[in-house]
Design a protein around this motif. Structure first.
Motif, mmCIF file in Angstrom:
data_model
loop_
_atom_site.group_PDB
_atom_site.id
_atom_site.type_symbol
_atom_site.label_atom_id
_atom_site.label_comp_id
_atom_site.label_asym_id
_atom_site.label_seq_id
_atom_site.Cartn_x
_atom_site.Cartn_y
_atom_site.Cartn_z
ATOM 1 N N SER A 1 -3.408 -77.858 -19.447
ATOM 2 C CA SER A 1 -2.217 -77.032 -19.209
ATOM 3 C C SER A 1 -2.538 -75.907 -18.240
ATOM 4 O O SER A 1 -3.623 -75.315 -18.310
ATOM 5 C CB SER A 1 -1.730 -76.406 -20.520
ATOM 6 O OG SER A 1 -1.297 -77.406 -21.401
ATOM 7 N N PRO A 2 -1.609 -75.588 -17.325
ATOM 8 C CA PRO A 2 -1.867 -74.462 -16.416
ATOM 9 C C PRO A 2 -1.941 -73.156 -17.212
ATOM 10 O O PRO A 2 -0.979 -72.759 -17.852
ATOM 11 C CB PRO A 2 -0.694 -74.473 -15.445
ATOM 12 C CG PRO A 2 0.319 -75.417 -15.999
ATOM 13 C CD PRO A 2 -0.318 -76.218 -17.076
ATOM 14 N N ALA A 3 -3.119 -72.529 -17.173
ATOM 15 C CA ALA A 3 -3.358 -71.306 -17.929
ATOM 16 C C ALA A 3 -3.292 -70.065 -17.048
ATOM 17 O O ALA A 3 -3.047 -68.971 -17.533
ATOM 18 C CB ALA A 3 -4.725 -71.382 -18.614
ATOM 19 N N GLY A 4 -3.537 -70.231 -15.767
ATOM 20 C CA GLY A 4 -3.528 -69.109 -14.842
ATOM 21 C C GLY A 4 -3.731 -69.600 -13.432
ATOM 22 O O GLY A 4 -3.990 -70.786 -13.203
ATOM 23 N N TYR A 5 -3.583 -68.676 -12.493
ATOM 24 C CA TYR A 5 -3.776 -69.065 -11.096
ATOM 25 C C TYR A 5 -4.124 -67.861 -10.254
ATOM 26 O O TYR A 5 -3.990 -66.716 -10.678
ATOM 27 C CB TYR A 5 -2.536 -69.760 -10.554
ATOM 28 C CG TYR A 5 -1.436 -68.869 -9.988
ATOM 29 C CD1 TYR A 5 -1.102 -68.931 -8.640
ATOM 30 C CD2 TYR A 5 -0.715 -68.005 -10.797
ATOM 31 C CE1 TYR A 5 -0.079 -68.145 -8.119
ATOM 32 C CE2 TYR A 5 0.309 -67.229 -10.288
ATOM 33 C CZ TYR A 5 0.620 -67.291 -8.944
ATOM 34 O OH TYR A 5 1.632 -66.509 -8.432
ATOM 35 N N PHE A 6 -4.596 -68.168 -9.038
ATOM 36 C CA PHE A 6 -4.742 -67.125 -8.029
ATOM 37 C C PHE A 6 -4.481 -67.724 -6.664
ATOM 38 O O PHE A 6 -4.697 -68.918 -6.427
ATOM 39 C CB PHE A 6 -6.100 -66.423 -8.089
ATOM 40 C CG PHE A 6 -7.319 -67.277 -7.879
ATOM 41 C CD1 PHE A 6 -7.843 -67.518 -6.617
ATOM 42 C CD2 PHE A 6 -7.974 -67.835 -8.968
ATOM 43 C CE1 PHE A 6 -8.983 -68.274 -6.430
ATOM 44 C CE2 PHE A 6 -9.123 -68.604 -8.805
ATOM 45 C CZ PHE A 6 -9.625 -68.823 -7.531
ATOM 46 N N GLU A 7 -3.943 -66.869 -5.801
ATOM 47 C CA GLU A 7 -3.737 -67.207 -4.403
ATOM 48 C C GLU A 7 -4.595 -66.271 -3.573
ATOM 49 O O GLU A 7 -4.635 -65.064 -3.842
ATOM 50 C CB GLU A 7 -2.280 -67.029 -3.981
ATOM 51 C CG GLU A 7 -1.341 -68.036 -4.552
ATOM 52 C CD GLU A 7 0.106 -67.804 -4.141
ATOM 53 O OE1 GLU A 7 0.923 -68.672 -4.463
ATOM 54 O OE2 GLU A 7 0.419 -66.766 -3.516
ATOM 55 N N LEU A 8 -5.286 -66.838 -2.588
ATOM 56 C CA LEU A 8 -6.051 -66.053 -1.634
ATOM 57 C C LEU A 8 -5.365 -66.143 -0.283
ATOM 58 O O LEU A 8 -4.986 -67.230 0.148
ATOM 59 C CB LEU A 8 -7.479 -66.583 -1.516
ATOM 60 C CG LEU A 8 -8.322 -66.575 -2.784
ATOM 61 C CD1 LEU A 8 -9.709 -67.150 -2.495
ATOM 62 C CD2 LEU A 8 -8.429 -65.178 -3.380
ATOM 63 N N ASN B 1 -16.683 -67.233 -0.302
ATOM 64 C CA ASN B 1 -16.983 -68.561 0.245
ATOM 65 C C ASN B 1 -16.125 -68.873 1.469
ATOM 66 O O ASN B 1 -16.506 -69.700 2.302
ATOM 67 C CB ASN B 1 -16.758 -69.649 -0.808
ATOM 68 C CG ASN B 1 -17.778 -69.605 -1.921
ATOM 69 O OD1 ASN B 1 -18.797 -68.909 -1.842
ATOM 70 N ND2 ASN B 1 -17.496 -70.309 -3.003
ATOM 71 N N TRP B 2 -14.970 -68.225 1.573
ATOM 72 C CA TRP B 2 -14.052 -68.406 2.697
ATOM 73 C C TRP B 2 -14.430 -67.482 3.859
ATOM 74 O O TRP B 2 -13.664 -67.247 4.756
ATOM 75 C CB TRP B 2 -12.620 -68.156 2.229
ATOM 76 C CG TRP B 2 -11.544 -68.757 3.065
ATOM 77 C CD1 TRP B 2 -11.662 -69.654 4.091
ATOM 78 C CD2 TRP B 2 -10.138 -68.502 2.942
ATOM 79 N NE1 TRP B 2 -10.438 -69.966 4.603
ATOM 80 C CE2 TRP B 2 -9.479 -69.275 3.913
ATOM 81 C CE3 TRP B 2 -9.386 -67.694 2.096
ATOM 82 C CZ2 TRP B 2 -8.099 -69.260 4.065
ATOM 83 C CZ3 TRP B 2 -8.025 -67.690 2.246
ATOM 84 C CH2 TRP B 2 -7.387 -68.466 3.219
ATOM 85 N N GLU B 3 -15.620 -66.949 3.786
ATOM 86 C CA GLU B 3 -16.196 -66.103 4.830
ATOM 87 C C GLU B 3 -15.412 -64.811 5.026
ATOM 88 O O GLU B 3 -15.156 -64.377 6.156
ATOM 89 C CB GLU B 3 -16.355 -66.885 6.139
ATOM 90 C CG GLU B 3 -17.249 -68.101 5.982
ATOM 91 C CD GLU B 3 -17.404 -68.913 7.250
ATOM 92 O OE1 GLU B 3 -16.797 -68.576 8.285
ATOM 93 O OE2 GLU B 3 -18.145 -69.904 7.191
#
Length: 173
Positions: free
Chosen positions: A85-92, A129-131
């Protein structure tokens, strides 16, 4: 209209060595990047997670506005799943070498279960990691009462604090 004081803190991390990493210790909690961009999923997560925090600025967006936002190459999405189940998220979101944690949150049933520190650690690590040259985020008194503490516990430092009078019940996101 009645107003209330809302304090907003902007936090940053300028080196990956500043990250105080909290690993995922629960085998039922898995964090995955959504590598196939689907604006409908971003919209769902924004509404699902943000409802309890009164995130309102994007609720009236059209499909085209959501598509332009979510399918941009400078935006990436991760979801934390607990037992599927989707418990949380983040957008970068990347801009001029800086990476902003644009949205971050847990769904209500998963708050207080020790998942927030691990999810935030993953967000910060993925930003590096996305520099990223710098990782930053903002939070306010309308967010979860422990949000600021979680950001600081992961090594982010406050670089700006502002208090404004806003319409009661409105959101700054």
């Amino acid at each position: 209209m009645e107003k209330e004081a809302v304090t907003t803190w902007s936090l940053e991390m300028v080196s990956p060595e500043e990250l105080i990493y909290k690993p995922v210790t629960d085998p039922d909690f898995i964090i995955q990047e959504c590598q196939v961009k689907q604006f409908q999923f971003n919209r769902f997560l924004y509404s699902f997670i943000g409802k309890q925090w009164e995130w309102t600025d994007k609720l009236s967006w059209s499909d085209n506005q959501w598509r332009e936002y979510a399918e941009n190459d400078d935006l990436r999405l991760w979801v934390g799943y607990y037992k599927g189940s989707p418990a949380g998220y983040f957008e970068l979101r990347k801009a001029e070498g800086d990476v902003e944690i644009a949205y971050f949150g847990l769904a209500e049933p998963f708050i207080g279960k020790g998942l927030g520190g691990s999810l935030l650690s993953a967000a910060i690590q993925e930003a590096w990691n996305w520099e990223a040259k710098r990782v930053w985020v903002h939070t306010c008194t309308l967010d979860h009462p422990y949000a600021l503490n979680n950001y600081q516990a992961r090594g982010l430092k406050v670089y700006k604090e502002e208090t404004d009078q806003v319409a009661k019940g409105s959101c700054l996101n």
